[in-house]
Design a protein around this motif. Structure first.
Motif, PDB file in Angstrom:
ATOM      1  N   VAL A  33       0.813  -1.220   0.000  1.00  0.00           N
ATOM      2  CA  VAL A  33       0.000   0.000   0.000  1.00  0.00           C
ATOM      3  C   VAL A  33       0.846   1.269   0.000  1.00  0.00           C
ATOM      4  CG1 VAL A  33      -2.029  -1.053   1.068  1.00  0.00           C
ATOM      5  CG2 VAL A  33      -0.244  -0.067   2.513  1.00  0.00           C
ATOM      6  N   ASP A  34       2.144   1.139  -0.314  1.00  0.00           N
ATOM      7  CA  ASP A  34       3.030   2.300  -0.238  1.00  0.00           C
ATOM      8  C   ASP A  34       2.616   3.439  -1.168  1.00  0.00           C
ATOM      9  OD1 ASP A  34       3.740   1.089  -2.631  1.00  0.00           O
ATOM     10  OD2 ASP A  34       5.871   0.925  -2.143  1.00  0.00           O
ATOM     11  N   HIS A  35       2.073   3.111  -2.328  1.00  0.00           N
ATOM     12  CA  HIS A  35       1.634   4.157  -3.261  1.00  0.00           C
ATOM     13  C   HIS A  35       0.455   4.945  -2.691  1.00  0.00           C
ATOM     14  CE1 HIS A  35      -0.405   0.379  -4.102  1.00  0.00           C
ATOM     15  NE2 HIS A  35      -1.434   1.081  -4.555  1.00  0.00           N
ATOM     16  N   TRP A  36      -0.411   4.258  -1.965  1.00  0.00           N
ATOM     17  CA  TRP A  36      -1.542   4.947  -1.325  1.00  0.00           C
ATOM     18  C   TRP A  36      -1.050   5.856  -0.203  1.00  0.00           C
ATOM     19  CZ3 TRP A  36      -6.072   5.406  -3.456  1.00  0.00           C
ATOM     20  CH2 TRP A  36      -6.496   4.444  -4.374  1.00  0.00           C
ATOM     21  N   ILE A  37      -0.054   5.378   0.549  1.00  0.00           N
ATOM     22  CA  ILE A  37       0.513   6.188   1.630  1.00  0.00           C
ATOM     23  C   ILE A  37       1.169   7.439   1.054  1.00  0.00           C
ATOM     24  CG2 ILE A  37       2.299   6.257   3.423  1.00  0.00           C
ATOM     25  CD1 ILE A  37       1.633   3.257   3.908  1.00  0.00           C
ATOM     26  N   ALA A  38       1.939   7.270  -0.032  1.00  0.00           N
ATOM     27  CA  ALA A  38       2.571   8.428  -0.678  1.00  0.00           C
ATOM     28  C   ALA A  38       1.508   9.416  -1.151  1.00  0.00           C
ATOM     29  CB  ALA A  38       3.434   7.965  -1.852  1.00  0.00           C
ATOM     30  N   PHE A  39       0.454   8.895  -1.764  1.00  0.00           N
ATOM     31  CA  PHE A  39      -0.643   9.734  -2.252  1.00  0.00           C
ATOM     32  C   PHE A  39      -1.305  10.502  -1.106  1.00  0.00           C
ATOM     33  CE2 PHE A  39      -5.306   9.933  -3.053  1.00  0.00           C
ATOM     34  CZ  PHE A  39      -5.291  10.895  -4.053  1.00  0.00           C
ATOM     35  N   LEU A  57      -1.182   7.186  -9.687  1.00  0.00           N
ATOM     36  CA  LEU A  57      -1.603   6.807 -11.045  1.00  0.00           C
ATOM     37  C   LEU A  57      -0.541   5.966 -11.753  1.00  0.00           C
ATOM     38  CD1 LEU A  57      -3.334  10.126 -12.165  1.00  0.00           C
ATOM     39  CD2 LEU A  57      -4.421   7.977 -11.453  1.00  0.00           C
ATOM     40  N   GLU A  58       0.742   6.262 -11.515  1.00  0.00           N
ATOM     41  CA  GLU A  58       1.805   5.441 -12.101  1.00  0.00           C
ATOM     42  C   GLU A  58       1.760   4.027 -11.530  1.00  0.00           C
ATOM     43  OE1 GLU A  58       5.219   8.778 -13.114  1.00  0.00           O
ATOM     44  OE2 GLU A  58       5.503   7.453 -11.398  1.00  0.00           O
ATOM     45  N   HIS A  59       1.587   3.913 -10.226  1.00  0.00           N
ATOM     46  CA  HIS A  59       1.572   2.591  -9.590  1.00  0.00           C
ATOM     47  C   HIS A  59       0.359   1.771 -10.025  1.00  0.00           C
ATOM     48  CE1 HIS A  59       2.835  -0.330  -6.627  1.00  0.00           C
ATOM     49  NE2 HIS A  59       1.558  -0.515  -6.361  1.00  0.00           N
ATOM     50  N   LEU A  60      -0.767   2.430 -10.255  1.00  0.00           N
ATOM     51  CA  LEU A  60      -1.969   1.730 -10.695  1.00  0.00           C
ATOM     52  C   LEU A  60      -1.941   1.418 -12.193  1.00  0.00           C
ATOM     53  CD1 LEU A  60      -4.661   3.708  -8.658  1.00  0.00           C
ATOM     54  CD2 LEU A  60      -3.716   1.433  -8.159  1.00  0.00           C
ATOM     55  N   GLY A  61      -0.900   1.889 -12.904  1.00  0.00           N
ATOM     56  CA  GLY A  61      -0.760   1.613 -14.314  1.00  0.00           C
ATOM     57  C   GLY A  61      -1.585   2.520 -15.208  1.00  0.00           C
TER      58      GLY A  61
END
Length: 189
Positions: A68-74, A181-185
């Motif tokens: 979930v790191d991309h969500w935390i960054a977001f 958005l990058e992490h989700l492709g």
């Protein structure tokens, strides 16, 4: 993380320091090179130190939250950005600053303007950013913009303070969205 993305984050993070530096410039009759250098050193130093501390905290928990790191960054970048945008609407900050550039006046300001960088440092750990160049870059950009901010405040007044915070907040919100958005492709890296 690309150099360009790091530059954008560094500028976004430094906008709080830039806004306070403008206020410090307003607080003196004539802002000299010493005022600019002292402000730049305090704000740039702490803006470089805080992401380093955040990075070391983030590394401790990286394995627990990799999924979930991309969500935390977001969320972190978005919250910091939204808070900066909200603060850009407030006008009370400049009236509370005195004309002192000593440690008693500058240390609390340096810590207050760099708390956001601590959270960004945690995000850097999750994104596996090369931390030493990143903190040097953030500290250097903040040093320059803070030193310039003192002079801008001294010459032009408070006109740019709220715009700087608004721009910095918007940049951080957009960078958080880009990471997600990058992490989700959805967006190419």
């Amino acid at each position: 993380m690309s150099t360009w993305a790091l530059f954008i984050i560094a500028v976004g993070l430094s906008m709080d320091a830039f806004a306070v530096a403008i206020c410090k410039g307003l607080s003196v009759k004539r802002a000299g090179i010493k005022h600019c250098a002292v402000t730049g050193l305090y704000f740039g130093g702490f803006q470089g130190l805080m992401p380093l501390l955040g990075y070391f905290l983030g590394v401790q928990f990286e394995s627990l939250i990799t999924s979930v790191d991309h969500w935390i960054a977001f969320v972190l970048l978005g919250a910091i950005g939204v808070n900066m945008i909200r603060e850009s609407r407030s006008c009370a900050e400049c009236e509370q600053l005195d004309g002192s550039f000593g440690p008693r006046a500058m240390l609390p300001l340096a810590v207050a303007t760099s708390i956001d960088a601590l959270a960004v440092g945690v995000t850097f750990a999750f994104l596996q950013v090369d931390i030493v160049p990143a903190v040097c870059f953030i500290g250097g950009i903040t040093f320059i913009l803070s030193a310039v901010g003192v002079k801008v405040g001294n010459i032009f007044g408070a006109r740019f303070k709220s715009r700087a915070e608004l721009l910095g907040g918007a940049v951080l919100v957009l960078m958080g969205a880009k990471i997600l958005l990058e992490h989700l492709g959805i967006l190419g890296a």
